[in-house]
Design a protein around this motif. Structure first.
Motif, PDB file in Angstrom:
ATOM      1  N   HIS A  23       0.800  -1.215   0.000  1.00 18.54           N
ATOM      2  CA  HIS A  23       0.000   0.000   0.000  1.00 18.54           C
ATOM      3  C   HIS A  23       0.840   1.274   0.000  1.00 18.54           C
ATOM      4  CE1 HIS A  23      -3.523  -2.441   0.505  1.00 18.54           C
ATOM      5  NE2 HIS A  23      -2.941  -3.066   1.501  1.00 18.54           N
ATOM      6  N   GLU A  24       2.135   1.161  -0.254  1.00 19.75           N
ATOM      7  CA  GLU A  24       2.982   2.341  -0.303  1.00 19.75           C
ATOM      8  C   GLU A  24       2.775   3.079  -1.619  1.00 19.75           C
ATOM      9  OE1 GLU A  24       7.012   1.362   0.414  1.00 19.75           O
ATOM     10  OE2 GLU A  24       6.598   0.398   2.304  1.00 19.75           O
ATOM     11  N   HIS A  25       3.081   4.360  -1.611  1.00 11.31           N
ATOM     12  CA  HIS A  25       2.961   5.178  -2.810  1.00 11.31           C
ATOM     13  C   HIS A  25       4.204   5.015  -3.668  1.00 11.31           C
ATOM     14  CE1 HIS A  25      -0.601   7.043  -1.217  1.00 11.31           C
ATOM     15  NE2 HIS A  25       0.029   7.251  -0.074  1.00 11.31           N
ATOM     16  N   PRO A  26       4.068   5.174  -4.986  1.00 12.97           N
ATOM     17  CA  PRO A  26       5.249   5.046  -5.854  1.00 12.97           C
ATOM     18  C   PRO A  26       6.226   6.197  -5.597  1.00 12.97           C
ATOM     19  CG  PRO A  26       3.354   5.788  -7.113  1.00 12.97           C
ATOM     20  CD  PRO A  26       2.858   5.444  -5.747  1.00 12.97           C
ATOM     21  N   PRO A  27       7.491   6.005  -5.923  1.00 17.85           N
ATOM     22  CA  PRO A  27       8.458   7.079  -5.713  1.00 17.85           C
ATOM     23  C   PRO A  27       8.182   8.251  -6.657  1.00 17.85           C
ATOM     24  CG  PRO A  27       9.451   5.276  -6.910  1.00 17.85           C
ATOM     25  CD  PRO A  27       8.091   4.812  -6.466  1.00 17.85           C
ATOM     26  N   GLU A  28       8.749   9.399  -6.326  1.00 15.91           N
ATOM     27  CA  GLU A  28       8.565  10.581  -7.156  1.00 15.91           C
ATOM     28  C   GLU A  28       9.159  10.346  -8.539  1.00 15.91           C
ATOM     29  OE1 GLU A  28      10.009  15.227  -7.214  1.00 15.91           O
ATOM     30  OE2 GLU A  28      10.035  14.110  -5.348  1.00 15.91           O
ATOM     31  N   PHE A  29       8.464  10.810  -9.567  1.00 14.82           N
ATOM     32  CA  PHE A  29       8.913  10.597 -10.939  1.00 14.82           C
ATOM     33  C   PHE A  29      10.040  11.565 -11.279  1.00 14.82           C
ATOM     34  CE2 PHE A  29       8.698  11.579 -15.486  1.00 14.82           C
ATOM     35  CZ  PHE A  29       8.931  10.319 -15.993  1.00 14.82           C
ATOM     36  N   VAL A  30      11.145  11.026 -11.785  1.00 15.90           N
ATOM     37  CA  VAL A  30      12.266  11.820 -12.284  1.00 15.90           C
ATOM     38  C   VAL A  30      12.480  11.410 -13.730  1.00 15.90           C
ATOM     39  CG1 VAL A  30      14.692  12.395 -11.990  1.00 15.90           C
ATOM     40  CG2 VAL A  30      13.303  11.859  -9.985  1.00 15.90           C
ATOM     41  N   PRO A  31      12.357  12.344 -14.684  1.00 16.40           N
ATOM     42  CA  PRO A  31      12.453  11.968 -16.110  1.00 16.40           C
ATOM     43  C   PRO A  31      13.892  11.778 -16.585  1.00 16.40           C
ATOM     44  CG  PRO A  31      12.028  14.298 -15.907  1.00 16.40           C
ATOM     45  CD  PRO A  31      11.989  13.737 -14.511  1.00 16.40           C
TER      46      PRO A  31
END
Length: 67
Positions: A23-31
């Motif tokens: 149930h953890e949130h995905p990591p922050e997106f880095v392009p």
């Protein structure tokens, strides 16, 4: 005896870890430029998602899908 006293508790701990981390949130997106390179479209769907795409975990080249 080893399988009952060591392996079974180890399997139970691994299962607990897997279900509690689900149930953890995905990591922050880095392009990053070297990730998610599409040289040609996939032959299914919209051509941008892999065959086993999960919108909660797998990011597209532009970022995670909005819910």
């Amino acid at each position: 005896m080893v399988s009952l006293l060591v392996a079974m508790p180890a399997i139970a701990l691994c299962m607990f870890n897997a279900f509690s981390a689900e149930h953890e949130h995905p990591p922050e997106f880095v392009p990053y430029e070297h990730l998610r390179i599409r040289t040609k479209r996939f032959p299914w769907g919209d051509g941008n998602k892999s065959l086993f795409h999960n919108p909660h975990v797998n990011a597209l080249p532009d970022g995670y899908e909005e819910h």
